[in-house]
Design a protein around this motif. Structure first.
Motif, mmCIF file in Angstrom:
data_model
loop_
_atom_site.group_PDB
_atom_site.id
_atom_site.type_symbol
_atom_site.label_atom_id
_atom_site.label_comp_id
_atom_site.label_asym_id
_atom_site.label_seq_id
_atom_site.Cartn_x
_atom_site.Cartn_y
_atom_site.Cartn_z
ATOM 1 N N ALA A 202 0.794 -1.234 0.000
ATOM 2 C CA ALA A 202 0.000 0.000 0.000
ATOM 3 C C ALA A 202 0.826 1.284 0.000
ATOM 4 N N ARG A 203 2.020 1.249 -0.538
ATOM 5 C CA ARG A 203 2.790 2.465 -0.745
ATOM 6 C C ARG A 203 3.701 2.245 -1.958
ATOM 7 N N ALA A 204 4.205 3.331 -2.522
ATOM 8 C CA ALA A 204 5.059 3.229 -3.700
ATOM 9 C C ALA A 204 6.245 2.315 -3.416
ATOM 10 N N LEU A 205 6.637 1.532 -4.416
ATOM 11 C CA LEU A 205 7.805 0.663 -4.281
ATOM 12 C C LEU A 205 9.063 1.521 -4.392
ATOM 13 N N GLU A 206 10.148 1.057 -3.819
ATOM 14 C CA GLU A 206 11.372 1.842 -3.804
ATOM 15 C C GLU A 206 12.555 0.914 -4.045
ATOM 16 N N LEU A 207 13.336 1.184 -5.073
ATOM 17 C CA LEU A 207 14.524 0.374 -5.319
ATOM 18 C C LEU A 207 15.602 0.740 -4.301
ATOM 19 N N PRO A 208 16.490 -0.196 -4.000
ATOM 20 C CA PRO A 208 17.555 0.144 -3.048
ATOM 21 C C PRO A 208 18.562 1.086 -3.706
ATOM 22 N N ASP A 209 18.947 2.143 -3.002
ATOM 23 C CA ASP A 209 20.072 2.953 -3.470
ATOM 24 C C ASP A 209 21.334 2.094 -3.406
ATOM 25 N N PRO A 210 22.143 2.115 -4.458
ATOM 26 C CA PRO A 210 23.387 1.328 -4.400
ATOM 27 C C PRO A 210 24.225 1.674 -3.175
ATOM 28 N N GLY A 211 24.273 2.943 -2.836
ATOM 29 C CA GLY A 211 25.069 3.359 -1.670
ATOM 30 C C GLY A 211 24.517 2.777 -0.378
ATOM 31 N N PHE A 212 23.220 2.634 -0.292
ATOM 32 C CA PHE A 212 22.576 2.027 0.884
ATOM 33 C C PHE A 212 22.995 0.555 1.006
ATOM 34 N N ALA A 213 22.878 -0.151 -0.114
ATOM 35 C CA ALA A 213 23.250 -1.572 -0.104
ATOM 36 C C ALA A 213 24.723 -1.733 0.288
ATOM 37 N N GLN A 214 25.574 -0.896 -0.296
ATOM 38 C CA GLN A 214 27.008 -0.987 0.012
ATOM 39 C C GLN A 214 27.291 -0.648 1.471
ATOM 40 N N ALA A 215 26.553 0.298 1.997
ATOM 41 C CA ALA A 215 26.746 0.674 3.406
ATOM 42 C C ALA A 215 26.342 -0.466 4.337
ATOM 43 N N LEU A 216 25.265 -1.182 3.990
ATOM 44 C CA LEU A 216 24.876 -2.324 4.822
ATOM 45 C C LEU A 216 25.984 -3.374 4.829
ATOM 46 N N ARG A 217 26.546 -3.608 3.622
ATOM 47 C CA ARG A 217 27.618 -4.595 3.502
ATOM 48 C C ARG A 217 28.818 -4.175 4.353
ATOM 49 N N ALA A 218 29.179 -2.910 4.237
ATOM 50 C CA ALA A 218 30.350 -2.417 4.975
ATOM 51 C C ALA A 218 30.108 -2.482 6.476
ATOM 52 N N LEU A 219 28.898 -2.129 6.887
ATOM 53 C CA LEU A 219 28.578 -2.161 8.305
ATOM 54 C C LEU A 219 28.660 -3.591 8.847
ATOM 55 N N CYS A 220 28.114 -4.545 8.109
ATOM 56 C CA CYS A 220 28.170 -5.945 8.555
ATOM 57 C C CYS A 220 29.613 -6.429 8.615
ATOM 58 N N ASP A 221 30.423 -6.032 7.624
ATOM 59 C CA ASP A 221 31.834 -6.434 7.648
ATOM 60 C C ASP A 221 32.533 -5.858 8.879
ATOM 61 N N ARG A 222 32.277 -4.581 9.125
ATOM 62 C CA ARG A 222 32.923 -3.905 10.251
ATOM 63 C C ARG A 222 32.540 -4.549 11.579
ATOM 64 N N GLU A 223 31.265 -4.910 11.711
ATOM 65 C CA GLU A 223 30.761 -5.437 12.983
ATOM 66 C C GLU A 223 30.795 -6.964 13.052
ATOM 67 N N SER A 224 31.294 -7.606 11.995
ATOM 68 C CA SER A 224 31.274 -9.081 11.915
ATOM 69 C C SER A 224 29.864 -9.627 12.131
ATOM 70 N N ALA A 225 28.913 -8.959 11.521
ATOM 71 C CA ALA A 225 27.520 -9.410 11.575
ATOM 72 C C ALA A 225 27.142 -9.966 10.200
ATOM 73 N N ALA A 226 26.003 -10.655 10.134
ATOM 74 C CA ALA A 226 25.569 -11.264 8.876
ATOM 75 C C ALA A 226 24.592 -10.345 8.144
ATOM 76 N N LEU A 227 24.848 -10.144 6.861
ATOM 77 C CA LEU A 227 23.884 -9.428 6.025
ATOM 78 C C LEU A 227 22.939 -10.460 5.416
ATOM 79 N N ILE A 228 21.668 -10.338 5.769
ATOM 80 C CA ILE A 228 20.654 -11.288 5.278
ATOM 81 C C ILE A 228 19.818 -10.616 4.204
ATOM 82 N N LEU A 229 19.850 -11.162 2.996
ATOM 83 C CA LEU A 229 18.993 -10.642 1.929
ATOM 84 C C LEU A 229 17.717 -11.469 1.884
ATOM 85 N N ASP A 230 16.602 -10.843 2.188
ATOM 86 C CA ASP A 230 15.308 -11.524 2.069
ATOM 87 C C ASP A 230 14.851 -11.392 0.622
#
Lengths: 407, 407
Positions: A202-230
């Motif tokens: 019930a709201r407009a769809l939104e593609l991921p900003d490439p910078g957002f996706a890359q930031a999630l990856r970098a954050l998970c790497d930095r924190e040794s956490a898992a990035l889960i793609l649903d």
């Protein structure tokens, strides 16, 4: 349009023996006005409801049907396996073939597990991430759908506070909100879970900003956490190697289901090497998870998607639909907003309070032969041809005329 | 006996792409020694592994196969529905027919929901009980298996304390322990969940004392809590109206899966009227839950089970097996203990530390043509004939001889 004879009769009978007439997203109260609830048959991108009305379908069973209903190669593979055996004391060789196929096709994947529901897959991802990191907190985008059990269900009926005790929320495409959430749980971050794109109802769809996706990856790497793609909803429609391949961002864990076997019940978890041992320790299983027929169907589905470049074909047809809808809306002087990937589009009417215009459009288009959805992203399949799209656009024209009349 | 050629090859390939070689209860490390992991085909009560060895099967795919593999009437119903459509935008009429059948057959049921996994069903029962009572605590028998997600999984890998915050444990068949647990959470008791009989892995099976079952019912009535019967494993094998019908105790909610559709993936929740509204508010759903093929298979399965009185037939054959095993053990001077309902039997060897004798028995019997299990309850199906039982007892004799040699 009101429910016709047979559909109305089935709904009335269902109302007596099924709470709410039907569960979850198909609860009778959630159907767009005028929509049938019961279906008699399906073929390619066509559906026939129990009152014999035929439509060109743009829901594809809410995603699973990616090649078209009753695809010959998939059904032949399913029949061949069924003639041997389905649910046995252990798996058939099809399990190994499928697992090798998934690991070979999906670049981030070093291993996989199979299950039945998308919810099985997302839940296993979260559990494996916790087992692998020894931490508890999971960052979740506000409003994202990840399944239908207490830790993630959109309803809070029957849910306890503890079911969601370790979730921390961020906003999709908002890096600052992710950083803040991660900071708040520093040292206890197990995972960030994220959908392939923002496809909240019930709201407009939104593609991921490439910078957002890359930031999630970098954050998970930095924190040794898992990035889960649903990738349950988008998987195998946008890219056969995972929906974030085009962004150059690879997750540690991914959840697949829906389109994986063209409608046969199957889900998959894929994971990176560092989480393999954790995945072997988490107890996740089910009575039908070694069923061989859906695995044979999945192998045939993935083969066919590769052979015909399914994602490209669906994109082409989705773009044709989108262009036609834009043209049609303009012809009637109606302002619409189309969002999302072409393979999974959504059309909203500008300023459409309570979906009054969207519902009117859909009801009229449905009566004229096209099954659209007013609030939920739609789905293309590889069975949609140019002729099907053009047929649907004629029905859409009837829909736009109905909207124009509402003023 | 070591794994033969094709099975060994598949295991080695699987080891690379699937954590632990296989998930959950089928993890390669959990297989009895000498057992094949991969199966080529199945028919009736016979299984053929990928190396061509044929066995009379007493696991029935860990429960689902109740009429025998590839039962003609079930498969014909499945094919007929598949020729029309399976996973569509909504259900087929088979949904309503099946829901009416379940509500009509199971005396406590005023309504039902369908899902895919037994775990879906038990989780939904707990969530509905919480939604319906507005309370949080659930009494669970120590050691009982209710599924494979964090709230109930037998492994704690990836599980947080909060996942189980509202569980309180009692001992099966111990009324005092239930009363104590209920007293400890007075005013906050949502439900008591209980399996149809005590079928914990690796210990003697235990039937419910009628007084115990009646006490649970009375306690739930007194506290206005829901009695949840987890009939996932035993459902449709002991009694077609629910496994506690013979005790005269009816639950408020019951979870079914396994045998409901003779191996097609399906589960069901049945419930009493007072929980109908709660069930309509809990969000429980999945992409394949409206799949029509498993529903058509379930209707055919239930029809056939009624027509031939499946539970009675399985009991007769289970008693023949039990008597033959007792005789065979005595002939070899071996002390065994057989427990559980005849349809779901277990044979343990007296004083069998580490299942040394059970494993030797099973490995030798397997090589001689019968697939037993040393630690988990077994399952009869309606496909077992007197000749099959007698054939299996010859294999058992080879097993007893192997045990006798161990001394």
């Amino acid at each position: 349009m009101t429910a016709a004879g047979r559909d109305a009769e089935l709904r009335e009978r269902a109302r007596r023996v099924i709470p709410g007439g039907l569960w979850g997203h198909l609860n009778a109260a959630n159907l767009p006005p005028g929509y049938p609830q019961y279906f008699a048959r399906a073929e390619g991108c066509r559906l026939w409801d129990v009152d014999g009305r035929e439509v060109v379908d743009f829901m594809c069973s809410w995603g699973p049907v990616v090649l078209g209903h009753r695809h010959p190669a998939v059904e032949e593979a399913a029949r061949r396996q069924a003639a041997l055996g389905d649910c046995m004391n252990g798996p058939a060789p099809a399990l190994v073939e499928l697992a090798e196929r998934l690991v070979g096709t999906i670049p981030h994947a070093d291993w996989c597990l199979l299950s039945k529901n998308g919810t099985d897959a997302t839940t296993a991802c979260v559990t494996i991430a916790r087992a692998g990191t020894g931490r508890r907190k999971v960052l979740v985008a506000r409003g994202s759908y990840h399944g239908a059990v207490p830790w993630c269900s959109p309803s809070i009926a029957g849910v306890t506070t503890e079911d969601r005790a370790h979730l921390v929320f961020y906003d999709y495409n908002d890096i600052a909100s992710v950083e803040a959430a991660a900071e708040a749980v520093k040292g206890d971050l197990a995972a960030i879970i994220v959908t392939a794109f923002r496809h909240d109802m019930a709201r407009a769809l939104e593609l991921p900003d490439p910078g957002f996706a890359q930031a999630l990856r970098a954050l998970c790497d930095r924190e040794s956490a898992a990035l889960i793609l649903d990738d349950v909803r988008a998987g195998f429609r946008l890219h056969l190697g995972g929906s974030w391949e085009t962004l150059g961002v690879r997750p540690d864990l991914a959840a697949y289901s829906k389109a994986i076997a063209n409608g046969h019940p199957l889900a998959a978890i894929t994971g990176a090497e560092w989480l393999r041992e954790a995945a072997s320790k988490v107890y996740t299983t089910g009575s039908f998870w070694c069923g061989a027929v859906p695995m044979a169907a999945a192998i045939a589905t993935l083969d066919e998607l590769h052979r015909i470049d399914g994602p490209a074909r669906m994109r082409t047809m989705g773009e044709r639909l989108r262009a036609g809808l834009d043209t049609g809306a303009a012809r009637h002087g109606i302002a619409v907003r189309q969002t999302g990937p072409a393979q999974m589009p959504l059309m909203l009417f500008e300023g459409d309070e309570g979906f009054r215009l969207g519902n009117a459009f859909c009801a009229a288009a449905l009566a004229a032969g096209a099954y659209f959805h007013p609030r939920h992203n739609m789905f293309l399949s590889c069975a949609h041809t140019e002729a099907d799209i053009d047929r649907a656009l004629q029905a859409a024209d009837v829909g736009f005329a109905a909207v124009a009349k509402l003023g």
